[in-house]
Design a protein around this motif. Structure first.
Motif, PDB file in Angstrom:
ATOM      1  N   ASP A 115      40.801  43.394  40.915  1.00 54.09           N
ATOM      2  CA  ASP A 115      40.446  41.785  41.148  1.00 54.09           C
ATOM      3  C   ASP A 115      40.067  41.819  43.155  1.00 54.09           C
TER       4      ASP A 115
ATOM      5  N   ARG B 282      47.810  34.613  44.417  1.00 57.01           N
ATOM      6  CA  ARG B 282      46.380  35.606  45.264  1.00 57.01           C
ATOM      7  C   ARG B 282      46.964  35.679  46.817  1.00 57.01           C
TER       8      ARG B 282
ATOM      9  N   GLN C 294      46.216  39.845  43.319  1.00 54.27           N
ATOM     10  CA  GLN C 294      47.158  39.524  42.748  1.00 54.27           C
ATOM     11  C   GLN C 294      47.434  40.841  41.266  1.00 54.27           C
TER      12      GLN C 294
ATOM     13  N   ASP D  56      41.697  39.537  44.994  1.00 56.81           N
ATOM     14  CA  ASP D  56      42.978  38.462  45.563  1.00 56.81           C
ATOM     15  C   ASP D  56      43.519  38.915  44.923  1.00 56.81           C
TER      16      ASP D  56
ATOM     17  N   ARG E 156      52.638  40.465  39.300  1.00 55.68           N
ATOM     18  CA  ARG E 156      51.852  40.153  39.298  1.00 55.68           C
ATOM     19  C   ARG E 156      52.175  39.127  40.612  1.00 55.68           C
TER      20      ARG E 156
END
Ligand code: UDP
Ligand code: MG
Length: 323
Positions: free
Chosen positions: A111, A216, A115, A113, A213
Motif C-alpha cells: 500500500d 498511516r 502501514q 501508506d 503493522r
C-alpha cells in the motif's frame, strides 16, 4: 515429495506495485523510502539493478498523477500507470500486477501508506530466492490500528471463514509473487476479483513473513467501513455458495419444526374445546408452505451456485513443471 534443496534463484528483477488513490500526501514520503530500499537491496546483490516501482493511479482526484509524472522524470525507476476511473484497491492492484507480469521476475504489492513494513520485503526476496513463489506478509500485531478497525477486520476474517472463504489470517495484500505465480493469476478471468481468496488457490510453494503493522504515514484511510463491508461480501459471494446452502438448511430445520407444530396444532384442534375456527389450517399452511418455500429457494440456489462456478471459468488445474 518435499525436497530439501536450497537452489538459490538468481537476483530477481523486482517490481514493487503500489495502488494509489488520492495519495498526494503519502507518496512524497513513501517513494523515497522505497527507492532507498531498492538501493539497499541492490547493494546487497539481493535484486537486479533494474528493479523498479510501479504505481497505479486508481483514478485519483487529487494531484497524485502529476506527482508521479514528476517523480518519474527525476528517477526513471519510478513508473506508473493511470486508470481511467476509480475502480477500487483490488482492481488497481490487479492492473499493476498484470502490467509488470512480463517485465519482472517477482512483484511485491504494497500500500501507498507504508502501514506494511517495507523492510519485510528483504525477507520476502530472500524466501523467493530460496524457492517460494508466493510470500505472504502477515501482521504480527495490529497495535496501531484503531480498536474499531482491528475488531471489524477480525470479525470479517472469522465471518468469511464461516462462510467458506479461506484466506490467510491477518494478511492484507502485502505479498511477493513470482512471475510464474502472476502467470497463473492471469488465468483467472473473473471480473469480480478478490485477490486474497484467489492467491491461496493458485497453490505453489508459499511462505510467510511477519511484521508489525504501523499507522498511516500521511493522509486518511481510503477504506471506510462501507468499502470494507463491500470487499468482504464480494469476497464471500465470489468464493462460496455456502450462504445459499444455509437457506436450504434453514428450510430443512423449519420443516422438522413444522412436523412438531403440526402435532401440537392437531392435538389442540381435536382435543381442546376452545380452539378458534380456522386457526389450525392457517397455522399448518404458514409453517408448511414457509418451509417448502425455503427448501425450494435453497434448491434453486444450489443450481445457481453451480452456474456461478461454471461462468467464472476458473482454471481447473495448473501444471507446475514439465520434464
Ligand atoms: N486504494 C486504491 N483505490 C481505492 C482505495 C484505496 O487504490 O479506491 C489504495 C490506497 O491508495 C492504498 C491502498 O489502496 O495504497 C490501501 O488503502 P488504505 O491504506 O486507505 O486502506 P486501509 O489501510 O485503511 O485499510
Ligand atoms: Mg492503509
Amino acid at each position: 515429495m518435499e525436497e530439501k534443496t536450497t537452489i538459490e534463484r538468481a537476483a530477481p528483477l523486482l517490481a514493487i506495485v503500489i495502488p494509489c488513490y488520492n495519495e498526494e500526501e503519502a507518496l512524497p514520503i513513501t517513494l523515497p523510502v522505497l527507492t532507498a530500499l531498492l538501493d539497499e537491496m541492490k547493494g546487497e546483490s539481493l535484486i537486479s539493478p533494474s528493479s523498479y516501482i510501479m504505481c497505479v493511479d486508481d483514478g485519483s482526484r487529487d494531484n497524485t498523477w502529476h506527482m508521479l509524472q514528476e517523480r518519474h522524470r527525476l528517477d526513471p525507476r519510478i513508473r506508473a500507470i493511470s486508470l481511467a476511473h476509480n475502480r477500487g484497491h483490488q482492481y488497481a492492484l490487479l492492473a499493476g500486477l498484470m502490467e509488470v507480469r512480463d517485465r519482472c521476475d517477482a512483484a511485491v504489492s504494497i500500500d501507498a501508506d507504508l502501514q506494511d513494513d517495507p523492510r519485510a520485503m528483504i525477507d520476502m526476496v530472500r524466501l523467493y530466492r530460496a524457492g517460494s513463489d508466493v510470500v505472504y506478509g502477515v501482521r504480527s500485531s495490529r497495535k496501531t490500528d484503531t480498536f474499531f478497525k482491528r475488531s471489524t477486520a477480525h470479525a470479517f476474517y472469522s465471518f468469511q471463514k464461516e462462510m467458506g472463504l479461506e484466506t490467510v489470517y491477518d494478511h492484507a495484500d502485502y505479498r511477493l509473487m513470482s512471475n510464474f505465480a502472476l502467470d497463473l493469476l492471469a488465468d483467472y478471468h473473473e471480473s469480480n476479483i478478490f485477490l486474497r481468496g484467489i492467491i491461496p488457490q493458485i497453490g505453489l510453494k508459499t511462505s510467510v513473513v511477519t511484521y508489525e503493522r504501523a499507522s498511516r504515514v500521511a493522509g486518511e484511510s481510503k477504506y471506510p467501513l462501507s468499502k470494507m463491508l463491500a470487499l468482504s461480501i464480494d469476497g464471500i459471494t465470489s468464493f462460496s455458495a455456502r450462504p445459499m446452502r444455509w437457506i436450504f438448511y434453514t428450510g430443512l430445520v423449519s420443516f422438522v419444526l413444522t412436523l412438531i407444530v403440526a402435532v401440537y396444532v392437531l392435538i389442540s384442534h381435536f382435543f381442546t374445546a376452545t380452539s378458534n375456527p380456522g386457526w389450525a389450517s392457517i397455522m399448518l399452511s404458514i409453517w408448511g408452505l414457509g418451509s417448502l418455500v425455503l427448501i425450494s429457494i435453497g434448491l434453486v440456489g444450489e443450481y445457481i451456485g453451480k452456474i456461478f462456478v461454471e461462468v467464472k471459468a476458473r482454471p481447473r488445474f495448473a501444471v507446475k513443471e514439465r520434464i
